[in-house]
Motif scaffolding. Sequence first.
Motif, PDB file in Angstrom:
ATOM      1  N   GLN B  39       0.823  -1.210   0.000  1.00  0.00           N
ATOM      2  CA  GLN B  39       0.000   0.000   0.000  1.00  0.00           C
ATOM      3  C   GLN B  39       0.854   1.256   0.000  1.00  0.00           C
ATOM      4  O   GLN B  39       0.473   2.282  -0.547  1.00  0.00           O
ATOM      5  CB  GLN B  39      -0.912   0.017   1.229  1.00  0.00           C
ATOM      6  CG  GLN B  39      -1.871   1.187   1.174  1.00  0.00           C
ATOM      7  CD  GLN B  39      -2.774   1.285   2.389  1.00  0.00           C
ATOM      8  OE1 GLN B  39      -2.828   0.375   3.211  1.00  0.00           O
ATOM      9  NE2 GLN B  39      -3.484   2.381   2.493  1.00  0.00           N
ATOM     10  N   PHE B  40       2.007   1.178   0.628  1.00  0.00           N
ATOM     11  CA  PHE B  40       2.879   2.350   0.690  1.00  0.00           C
ATOM     12  C   PHE B  40       3.270   2.816  -0.705  1.00  0.00           C
ATOM     13  O   PHE B  40       3.505   3.990  -0.940  1.00  0.00           O
ATOM     14  CB  PHE B  40       4.126   1.998   1.507  1.00  0.00           C
ATOM     15  CG  PHE B  40       5.068   3.137   1.661  1.00  0.00           C
ATOM     16  CD1 PHE B  40       4.743   4.214   2.462  1.00  0.00           C
ATOM     17  CD2 PHE B  40       6.276   3.153   0.980  1.00  0.00           C
ATOM     18  CE1 PHE B  40       5.599   5.280   2.596  1.00  0.00           C
ATOM     19  CE2 PHE B  40       7.145   4.223   1.123  1.00  0.00           C
ATOM     20  CZ  PHE B  40       6.806   5.293   1.924  1.00  0.00           C
ATOM     21  N   LEU B  41       3.353   1.872  -1.648  1.00  0.00           N
ATOM     22  CA  LEU B  41       3.795   2.223  -2.996  1.00  0.00           C
ATOM     23  C   LEU B  41       2.631   2.598  -3.898  1.00  0.00           C
ATOM     24  O   LEU B  41       2.789   3.350  -4.855  1.00  0.00           O
ATOM     25  CB  LEU B  41       4.569   1.060  -3.606  1.00  0.00           C
ATOM     26  CG  LEU B  41       5.828   0.650  -2.823  1.00  0.00           C
ATOM     27  CD1 LEU B  41       6.445  -0.606  -3.411  1.00  0.00           C
ATOM     28  CD2 LEU B  41       6.845   1.780  -2.822  1.00  0.00           C
ATOM     29  N   GLU B  42       1.461   2.070  -3.613  1.00  0.00           N
ATOM     30  CA  GLU B  42       0.297   2.346  -4.465  1.00  0.00           C
ATOM     31  C   GLU B  42      -0.942   2.094  -3.626  1.00  0.00           C
ATOM     32  O   GLU B  42      -1.115   1.003  -3.095  1.00  0.00           O
ATOM     33  CB  GLU B  42       0.309   1.418  -5.675  1.00  0.00           C
ATOM     34  CG  GLU B  42      -0.563   1.845  -6.825  1.00  0.00           C
ATOM     35  CD  GLU B  42      -2.061   1.673  -6.535  1.00  0.00           C
ATOM     36  OE1 GLU B  42      -2.852   2.435  -7.098  1.00  0.00           O
ATOM     37  OE2 GLU B  42      -2.428   0.770  -5.758  1.00  0.00           O
ATOM     38  N   THR B  43      -1.823   3.060  -3.529  1.00  0.00           N
ATOM     39  CA  THR B  43      -2.926   2.868  -2.598  1.00  0.00           C
ATOM     40  C   THR B  43      -4.306   2.796  -3.249  1.00  0.00           C
ATOM     41  O   THR B  43      -5.172   2.080  -2.776  1.00  0.00           O
ATOM     42  CB  THR B  43      -2.896   3.958  -1.492  1.00  0.00           C
ATOM     43  OG1 THR B  43      -3.949   3.723  -0.578  1.00  0.00           O
ATOM     44  CG2 THR B  43      -3.027   5.351  -2.056  1.00  0.00           C
ATOM     45  N   GLU B  44      -4.501   3.485  -4.379  1.00  0.00           N
ATOM     46  CA  GLU B  44      -5.875   3.577  -4.899  1.00  0.00           C
ATOM     47  C   GLU B  44      -6.373   2.258  -5.496  1.00  0.00           C
ATOM     48  O   GLU B  44      -7.456   1.784  -5.148  1.00  0.00           O
ATOM     49  CB  GLU B  44      -5.985   4.696  -5.935  1.00  0.00           C
ATOM     50  CG  GLU B  44      -6.381   5.999  -5.293  1.00  0.00           C
ATOM     51  CD  GLU B  44      -5.862   7.199  -6.046  1.00  0.00           C
ATOM     52  OE1 GLU B  44      -5.917   7.180  -7.291  1.00  0.00           O
ATOM     53  OE2 GLU B  44      -5.388   8.146  -5.388  1.00  0.00           O
ATOM     54  N   ALA B  45      -5.585   1.681  -6.389  1.00  0.00           N
ATOM     55  CA  ALA B  45      -6.008   0.407  -6.971  1.00  0.00           C
ATOM     56  C   ALA B  45      -6.067  -0.664  -5.882  1.00  0.00           C
ATOM     57  O   ALA B  45      -6.919  -1.550  -5.912  1.00  0.00           O
ATOM     58  CB  ALA B  45      -5.051  -0.026  -8.078  1.00  0.00           C
ATOM     59  N   LEU B  46      -5.156  -0.565  -4.914  1.00  0.00           N
ATOM     60  CA  LEU B  46      -5.159  -1.554  -3.830  1.00  0.00           C
ATOM     61  C   LEU B  46      -6.452  -1.479  -3.033  1.00  0.00           C
ATOM     62  O   LEU B  46      -6.982  -2.495  -2.595  1.00  0.00           O
ATOM     63  CB  LEU B  46      -3.971  -1.345  -2.892  1.00  0.00           C
ATOM     64  CG  LEU B  46      -3.921  -2.409  -1.802  1.00  0.00           C
ATOM     65  CD1 LEU B  46      -3.268  -3.683  -2.312  1.00  0.00           C
ATOM     66  CD2 LEU B  46      -3.222  -1.935  -0.554  1.00  0.00           C
TER      67      LEU B  46
END
Lengths: 498, 224
Positions: B39-46
């Motif tokens: 999540q730290f690297l990418e949050t929206e799609a996650l």
Amino acid sequence: MDIRSQVAMVFHLDKCIGCHTCSVACKNVWTDRKGADYMWWNNVETKPGTGYPTQWENQQEYKGGWVVKDGKLQLRLTSKGKFLQKIFHQPSMPTMDEYYEPWTYRYEDLFTGPEQDDQPTAIPISKVTGEYIDIESGPNWDDDLGGSTLYARNDVNLEALTEEQRLQLLSIETLVMFYLPRICNHCANPACVAACPSGAIYKRGEDGIVLVNQNVCKGWRYCVSACPYKKVFYNWSTGKSEKCLLCYPRVETGQAPACFHSCVGRIRYMGVLLYDADKIEAAGLKSDAELVTAHRDLLADPNNPTVVASAIKNGISDQVLKAARNSPVYQFVKEWGLALAPHPEYRTFPSLFYVPALGPVTYSVEDGVALNPTSVDEIFAPLDQARLPMAYLANLFGAGQEAPVRYAMKKMMAIRTWKRAQTVGDVDMTLALAGLRAADCTPEQAEAIYRLTSLCTFEQRFVIPPSHREQAVEVLTNPLERKGAAGFGFREEPQRGF
Amino acid sequence: MLNNFLFVGFPYVALALAIVVSILRFTWRPFSYSSLSSQFLETEALFWGSSLWHWGILWVLSGHLFAFFLPEAILAWNARPLRLYLLEITGLSMALLALVGVVALIIRRFTDKRVKVVTSPLDLVLLTVLLYQVSSGIDVAIRYRWGSSWFSTNAAPYLWSLVKCSPRPEFITPLPWMVKTHFLSGFLVILLIPFTRLVHFLVVPIHYFWRRPQVVIWNRRGRR
Ligand code: HEM
Ligand code: SF4
Ligand code: SF4
């Protein structure tokens, strides 16, 4: 009464020159690794500014710290009943974009570039993807008010200011700033510990240092959201959280942490504070207006026999008690009332306190020549006309209350004026003494503050208690068992997954 | 022969490895136990991927476990058609949530530059197997009705026979191939547990419910 010992800190902001030596010392020792490359366990912010990660003080967004709800002290982030709802995706966790994407430069291009008309350049590449990166932010991107219209203007602490005050703050003639070096506060009531579902984060009983057990952490990342100071960091490579460990291997051997040791401005003090753990909850329930006092009331007097008795009952050694009696932190915080915890309204009860920075010394100028001051008020502008409005500092250090900040600032200004009367002689001594009295300060206290502020030696700044690790090690393992071996502890490569 | 290998040997191997390796890994390499959150690297799609996937799969999984432990209860409930439809529709919609979720997770793994950096081959294997597991389940649910009933009459007795160490694959060998592959990929998921990030759901931190808010550890004797 349940007296515990805490290794505590004071940062004297009036002395900080914003050189970032502390940050670099820390980076070189601890966070120069893949996954930790974006972390600055120690960072230095320019205030007013949005800080690192951006707008970390905005708890509406990040949900850090504690709140009083239904008469109980609760995490703003979550509660026991509801914590599983957020585990699959943390709604209020900052991502790398709120910190910055770490980068380096392709230096080898300087040597391997083909023969050409222009000089070769080393292009910036992301330390995450390894690809070219258009750098858009960094850990101190707004250093010295760079881009202040974007950053300083959006400082969360400006909330209480009128529009006029804000404009004044940022207009070039009256511009003002100071530096705020930040590390983990090793709080007495840490939100990170309380939020960790795995129970991986703990406070050490002996010295109060807050650590993350890397073997127990499962990457649920509640701590990152819950720490209102954003001082727990998620290692994107190992999938574990990491934080400032107050250089405990140094502290245990009587040395100051790397950032303290290297501090160029000598702004950092370390000493023992005794506090009453039984009082924490009640103190946390106090209203904002009472918080600064409640926090100071938690801190126990190391000369009080009842306190000493309870401390001894808890196994606190004589040497630690002696260190507590010589603690520079106790003096700054309790005896002199000069040092204030950052954002007490987060209710974590930080063990790091700041002496607020004074505004610039003022001069009147005639025909291009600076005139010597003729009255006390001419050295520093009166607090109400200070360039940095008291309301701003009150939001930062007083939970919105101006009184504790004013008290500290007035005292410091009175001492500076009094010293000036002594050494430069261009201020009237009776006026200077009256100023001291008005600031609740005796000449003896003023002298002591002056000495600890300006002439302090290493030993006076860092009164580090012995850790008695020799006793601890015996409990954990037979020391002779490891004789001739490579030591013990966590010795595993920080590899991602299995 | 093949049936014995696939539906008796393989499940035992998978389960044995899952238990033994998970325990060994937990004791010898506890550092490797992590959700490996990205999540730290990418949050929206996650947000979409992880939320839909987990809520969907946890309900579906609970349904399977319920039918495994209390097959009679399911049969009794399904005695009325309306209740049967209700159960099937709920199950199917949860499975669809999981499907959308896992597809979103897979797309995310291939499109986000930063997430790609932390994607291991095993991550992709796992996501592919899970995708197959969910889609084959949906396919079976739609084509061979009504799964909740025949699970209780065929699958549950077969699984119990494995548990009781007197395997009776004949409960399921007559079933269509699609159903059988659903079993097989299910065992594959179990096999993958100890070797992938799936260990994370073995260590779901439920002890948070009863632990005290602050954790203080004393090094010296005589103190907690
Ligand atoms: C209550 C139980 C569970 C909890 C608390 C949980 C929690 C988590 C968390 C925190 C993540 C990391 C998400 C991120 O990147 O931030 C994750 C990822 C994942 N979980 Fe779970 N999980 C649970 C059950 C399961 C189950 C039963 C499965 C599958 C059978 C599963 C499959 C996955 C997969 C495949 C990922 C990786 C997603 C990706 O990043 O591509 N989880 N889980
Ligand atoms: S400042 Fe440090 S001890 Fe306090 S809540 Fe944050 S990480 Fe925990
Ligand atoms: S090393 Fe000291 S003076 Fe320099 S920025 Fe850090 S705290 Fe300030």
